[in-house]
Design a protein around this motif. Structure first.
Motif, PDB file in Angstrom:
ATOM      1  N   UNK A 246       5.059  33.291  13.048  1.00 39.80           N
ATOM      2  CA  UNK A 246       6.650  32.105  13.499  1.00 39.80           C
ATOM      3  C   UNK A 246       6.784  30.967  13.848  1.00 39.80           C
ATOM      4  N   UNK A 247       7.639  30.643  13.267  1.00 43.78           N
ATOM      5  CA  UNK A 247       8.506  29.599  14.125  1.00 43.78           C
ATOM      6  C   UNK A 247      10.488  28.939  13.715  1.00 43.78           C
ATOM      7  N   UNK A 248      10.935  28.611  14.461  1.00 50.08           N
ATOM      8  CA  UNK A 248      12.308  28.512  14.987  1.00 50.08           C
ATOM      9  C   UNK A 248      12.835  27.338  14.182  1.00 50.08           C
ATOM     10  N   UNK A 249      12.347  27.038  12.785  1.00 50.43           N
ATOM     11  CA  UNK A 249      12.685  25.926  11.662  1.00 50.43           C
ATOM     12  C   UNK A 249      12.591  26.221  10.389  1.00 50.43           C
ATOM     13  N   UNK A 250      13.092  26.293   9.915  1.00 50.84           N
ATOM     14  CA  UNK A 250      12.468  26.373   7.646  1.00 50.84           C
ATOM     15  C   UNK A 250      11.635  25.629   7.617  1.00 50.84           C
ATOM     16  N   UNK A 251      10.263  26.488   8.035  1.00 51.40           N
ATOM     17  CA  UNK A 251       9.603  25.009   7.333  1.00 51.40           C
ATOM     18  C   UNK A 251       8.714  25.778   6.055  1.00 51.40           C
ATOM     19  N   UNK A 252       8.184  24.195   5.194  1.00 53.56           N
ATOM     20  CA  UNK A 252       7.309  23.814   4.102  1.00 53.56           C
ATOM     21  C   UNK A 252       9.281  24.391   3.113  1.00 53.56           C
ATOM     22  N   UNK A 253       8.300  24.285   1.715  1.00 60.94           N
ATOM     23  CA  UNK A 253       9.721  23.852   0.863  1.00 60.94           C
ATOM     24  C   UNK A 253       9.990  25.218   0.312  1.00 60.94           C
ATOM     25  N   UNK A 254      11.423  25.631   0.523  1.00 55.98           N
ATOM     26  CA  UNK A 254      11.377  27.115   0.298  1.00 55.98           C
ATOM     27  C   UNK A 254      11.865  27.032  -1.709  1.00 55.98           C
ATOM     28  N   UNK A 255      11.890  25.580  -2.196  1.00 55.77           N
ATOM     29  CA  UNK A 255      11.987  25.935  -3.223  1.00 55.77           C
ATOM     30  C   UNK A 255      11.334  26.553  -4.055  1.00 55.77           C
ATOM     31  N   UNK A 256       9.641  26.584  -3.628  1.00 56.34           N
ATOM     32  CA  UNK A 256       8.648  26.759  -3.643  1.00 56.34           C
ATOM     33  C   UNK A 256       8.004  28.230  -3.578  1.00 56.34           C
TER      34      UNK A 256
ATOM     35  N   UNK B  19       8.052  29.131 -10.813  1.00 58.61           N
ATOM     36  CA  UNK B  19       8.120  29.195  -9.589  1.00 58.61           C
ATOM     37  C   UNK B  19       9.096  28.090  -8.672  1.00 58.61           C
ATOM     38  N   UNK B  20       9.772  28.868  -9.294  1.00 59.05           N
ATOM     39  CA  UNK B  20      11.346  28.330  -8.493  1.00 59.05           C
ATOM     40  C   UNK B  20      11.703  29.990  -7.563  1.00 59.05           C
ATOM     41  N   UNK B  21      11.576  29.687  -6.514  1.00 57.48           N
ATOM     42  CA  UNK B  21      11.772  30.914  -4.834  1.00 57.48           C
ATOM     43  C   UNK B  21      13.221  30.603  -4.919  1.00 57.48           C
ATOM     44  N   UNK B  22      13.930  29.558  -4.396  1.00 53.70           N
ATOM     45  CA  UNK B  22      15.285  29.382  -4.292  1.00 53.70           C
ATOM     46  C   UNK B  22      15.399  28.290  -4.599  1.00 53.70           C
ATOM     47  N   UNK B  23      17.388  27.957  -4.864  1.00 53.06           N
ATOM     48  CA  UNK B  23      18.042  26.901  -5.434  1.00 53.06           C
ATOM     49  C   UNK B  23      18.365  26.584  -3.720  1.00 53.06           C
ATOM     50  N   UNK B  24      18.185  25.144  -3.487  1.00 54.58           N
ATOM     51  CA  UNK B  24      17.998  24.876  -2.681  1.00 54.58           C
ATOM     52  C   UNK B  24      19.132  24.013  -2.490  1.00 54.58           C
ATOM     53  N   UNK B  25      19.674  23.641  -3.285  1.00 52.61           N
ATOM     54  CA  UNK B  25      21.358  23.706  -3.525  1.00 52.61           C
ATOM     55  C   UNK B  25      22.212  24.300  -2.380  1.00 52.61           C
ATOM     56  N   UNK B  26      21.634  25.775  -2.718  1.00 49.11           N
ATOM     57  CA  UNK B  26      22.484  26.087  -1.934  1.00 49.11           C
ATOM     58  C   UNK B  26      22.119  26.435  -0.507  1.00 49.11           C
ATOM     59  N   UNK B  27      21.175  26.137  -0.123  1.00 51.95           N
ATOM     60  CA  UNK B  27      20.270  26.163   1.057  1.00 51.95           C
ATOM     61  C   UNK B  27      21.076  24.864   2.204  1.00 51.95           C
ATOM     62  N   UNK B  28      21.886  25.351   2.873  1.00 57.56           N
ATOM     63  CA  UNK B  28      22.642  24.471   3.713  1.00 57.56           C
ATOM     64  C   UNK B  28      22.183  23.388   5.048  1.00 57.56           C
ATOM     65  N   UNK B  29      21.936  22.339   5.144  1.00 57.17           N
ATOM     66  CA  UNK B  29      21.563  22.079   6.485  1.00 57.17           C
ATOM     67  C   UNK B  29      23.403  22.036   6.945  1.00 57.17           C
ATOM     68  N   UNK B  30      23.027  22.241   8.339  1.00 57.00           N
ATOM     69  CA  UNK B  30      24.251  22.268   9.095  1.00 57.00           C
ATOM     70  C   UNK B  30      25.054  20.926   9.642  1.00 57.00           C
TER      71      UNK B  30
END
Lengths: 432, 432
Positions: A45-55, B164-175
């Motif tokens: 575990x870690x307490x941030x979104x690590x890695x590129x969630x796009x892929x 190979x597209x897990x997520x649309x990073x335009x819809x995951x936001x740094x707050x």
């Protein structure tokens, strides 16, 4: 955990990435592991979104909440959660693990980490802490947590309904800790748990990490690529225990291994190739850039890894491992990505169940491991293949249990249950 | 929860205090509540050992870990955990509740409290925070947590294995939150949970508490002794919602009630008397001294409650309730202890199932309650009596459901699922 340890696992037809946040997926995995008499499940575990969630399939569940839900549907398997000492309070951490230990009947373990990254620091409004500062905090954190776990002696609860005496308050102790990082009065507001102390696990392989492990850890997860490196690490770590008044068998060394299993070697290599073909170079490049500190682009894919300094501030043991691997095997960046995709620096072994068992046997008998952290490339298939085919082979060879030795994680790891430090103090007074 | 809401419950022959840390005890309770179609189970909590453990069954489990274990064995019941904003980090709290919401399929609720006590402050190395400072921190804490829960839009995950597209990073936001108490970059590393936001619950009845509830809470637990007080509180709180752009039905008022149930009135009164006879005056005196700020000794037991100022720093709503109760009913200290032992200030009603149902019906129909927090004096017996005898009576009167309305806690409370604030923003741009 998740859908597998290979970074492209989520793209493989035998995984279901939609189950990343489905508790039943993890309950299935825990039941498979228990069927195979494995000691424990372990959640990184870690307490941030690590890695590129796009892929990659990221954004899963938090370990402590998840492990309680696994405790409810299993009876024997240990439950080890990663929790950082960097952005937490010892009172909260001590209490949650004591609670998980009660809930699971003595199966909780804590993988103690410190948080080094920029992304994690950014979620807690602080600057990235220096390596030494993280370990200084972690050390005091451990002292506080152990005092809190000991703050209720084993026989503190009387439960005398007739006289109205619930507990002997002489056996419930304020800890009155006052240190550099923490001031904690105690006692804990959860009674002493079945294991006394949930199992303490550690995974850092830096110099500070090894000293910390030698002092506190009862199991160590480690990434070692070759038998020689594994033996060196094993001897090094075991040799440090005496400095803290501990015997070598009070700490188990558990290297990671990602087994790619086929009923024939050819089938195993085909699965390995399938996964390699699903790698997204941009994803691995970003990971590798992060790991090595070198800014790598797609242009560099078919070149060797550029020269970099491998030791910085005594930390970054994973960086050294990666650079050494590339140098030793003269890998291009693309080849290195393939090797890392399987286990992020952990050893990947492709073969038949017998071949996997050979590797395990060799490391175990030749002084490189007391056990292994099994990291299947795809889940649940890779875990059930291991349990159904490699475990029986190890059992036949007399290398693995047929039944659990006891009910707690400590029982199965063969580790003693610690006494409360407050009870010990009292006994010394009585003896003197 | 525990073995019952009466402070002497652990001494009663129909409870089992040895099960205080036995997860199966709580799983049994959750199943009974679910059999009765109740909305949720609610775990009170604090981060210190409160009360005198010499004379009461304290030292139980931590709510979040416990509720995950209850989620695993139930399908409908909501799971509400108390967690303080005072000594926690919003990132951790947002993540654990999002995780519990995933694990339970949308049944998580958070009872938001601030920590006022000396004992709690002492476990975190700080001075006891002032009332206003606690609410200022709580307000910003809530803003951060809600941003984190919204940081993944509902449709952020694509799961496109082929491309190979897990997520649309335009819809995951740094707050990118930067405020007085917190700086949090985000996004959360757990994807958006079934309810969007786990249900927000609040229980403080001070002026600051009511404003906080009117702004954020979707359910409010409250202690009200008389119908008139209940109606006044209900009207007061509902009237404040418009100031935050909310409708009155967006918040449910749930007074506490401790039902002492007998198949005849005489049997109920006998149970009440049994429990009263088990009270340990020294225990209750210490609690009452803490609650009122007056140092009370056993000499004072048969005297009226001494005069005290009832309003301090705009907080301490429970103190006012207790002093008003003693004055109104001209109670001696001993009599007051008896009244408080049942529900620590919550209303205690002893009677037949029909009489209990009458009380519930009156408060519900006369504008004092949208529902109730049922606090059985002894567990599990008091809960199963309620479920088996009071619930059918309420169902017969058309006052209570026969089946759950939906799968999530929001569905059953009749509350809407909030949209992500980031998605809403995007739609406004599109619309504009």
């Amino acid at each position: 955990m998740g859908v597998g340890h290979h970074e492209a696992a989520w793209r493989h037809p035998r995984t279901e990435p939609a189950r990343l946040t489905d508790v039943r997926h993890y309950q299935d995995l825990a039941r498979i592991a228990e069927r195979g008499k494995l000691d424990s499940v372990f959640l990184a575990d870690g307490v941030a979104l690590h890695g590129n969630v796009a892929h990659n399939a990221l954004g899963g569940l938090e370990p402590l909440t998840l492990l309680s839900a696994l405790a409810a549907v299993t009876d024997h398997i240990g439950l080890i959660a990663t929790v950082s000492t960097t952005y937490n309070e010892p009172f909260h951490v001590a209490r949650k693990f004591a609670s998980l230990d009660h809930i699971s009947g003595g199966r909780a373990g804590w993988n103690i980490v410190t948080s080094a990254g920029e992304a994690e620091a950014g979620n807690f409004g602080v600057e990235r802490p220096a390596h030494a500062a993280r370990y200084a905090r972690a050390t005091e954190f451990l002292e506080v947590v152990r005092k809190l776990w000991d703050s209720w002696e084993d026989d503190a609860i009387l439960g005398d309904r007739v006289r109205g005496h619930y507990a002997d308050i002489g056996k419930i102790h304020a800890i009155e800790h006052a240190g550099e990082h923490f001031a904690v009065r105690g006692p804990l507001n959860t009674s002493r748990s079945p294991q006394g102390h949930p199992l303490l696990v550690q995974a850092g392989s830096s110099e500070d990490g090894k000293e910390f492990a030698a002092r506190y850890a009862e199991a160590v997860f480690t990434a070692q690529q070759t038998l020689a490196e594994g033996q060196e690490f094993y001897a090094d770590l075991k040799g440090r225990l005496a400095g803290y008044g501990r015997r070598p068998d009070e700490l188990l060394v558990l290297p990671g291994i990602s087994p790619i299993i086929g009923s024939t070697e050819r089938e195993a290599l085909r699965l390995e190739k399938e996964l390699e073909d699903l790698i997204i170079p941009a994803y691995g490049l970003a990971q590798l850039s992060h790991m090595t500190g070198i800014d790598l682009t797609e242009d560099a894919l078919d070149e060797p890894l550029p020269d970099v300094p491998v030791e910085t501030e005594g930390a970054q043991s994973r960086r050294k491992l990666v650079v050494d691997l590339a140098r030793r095997e003269r890998l291009t960046v693309r080849q290195l990505l393939g090797r890392l995709a399987g286990g992020r620096g952990h050893r990947v072994v492709a073969g038949t169940p017998e071949q996997i068992a050979d590797q395990i046997q060799e490391w175990f008998l030749d002084g490189a491991a007391d056990g292994f952290n099994i990291m299947p490339p795809i889940l649940p298939a890779g875990l059930s293949d291991f349990v159904d085919h490699v475990v029986p082979e190890l059992q036949t060879r007399g290398l693995f249990r047929h039944e659990y030795e006891g009910r707690t994680l400590r029982d199965n790891y063969g580790l003693a249950r610690p006494a409360s430090q407050y009870a010990a103090r009292q006994e010394l007074v009585v003896a003197g």
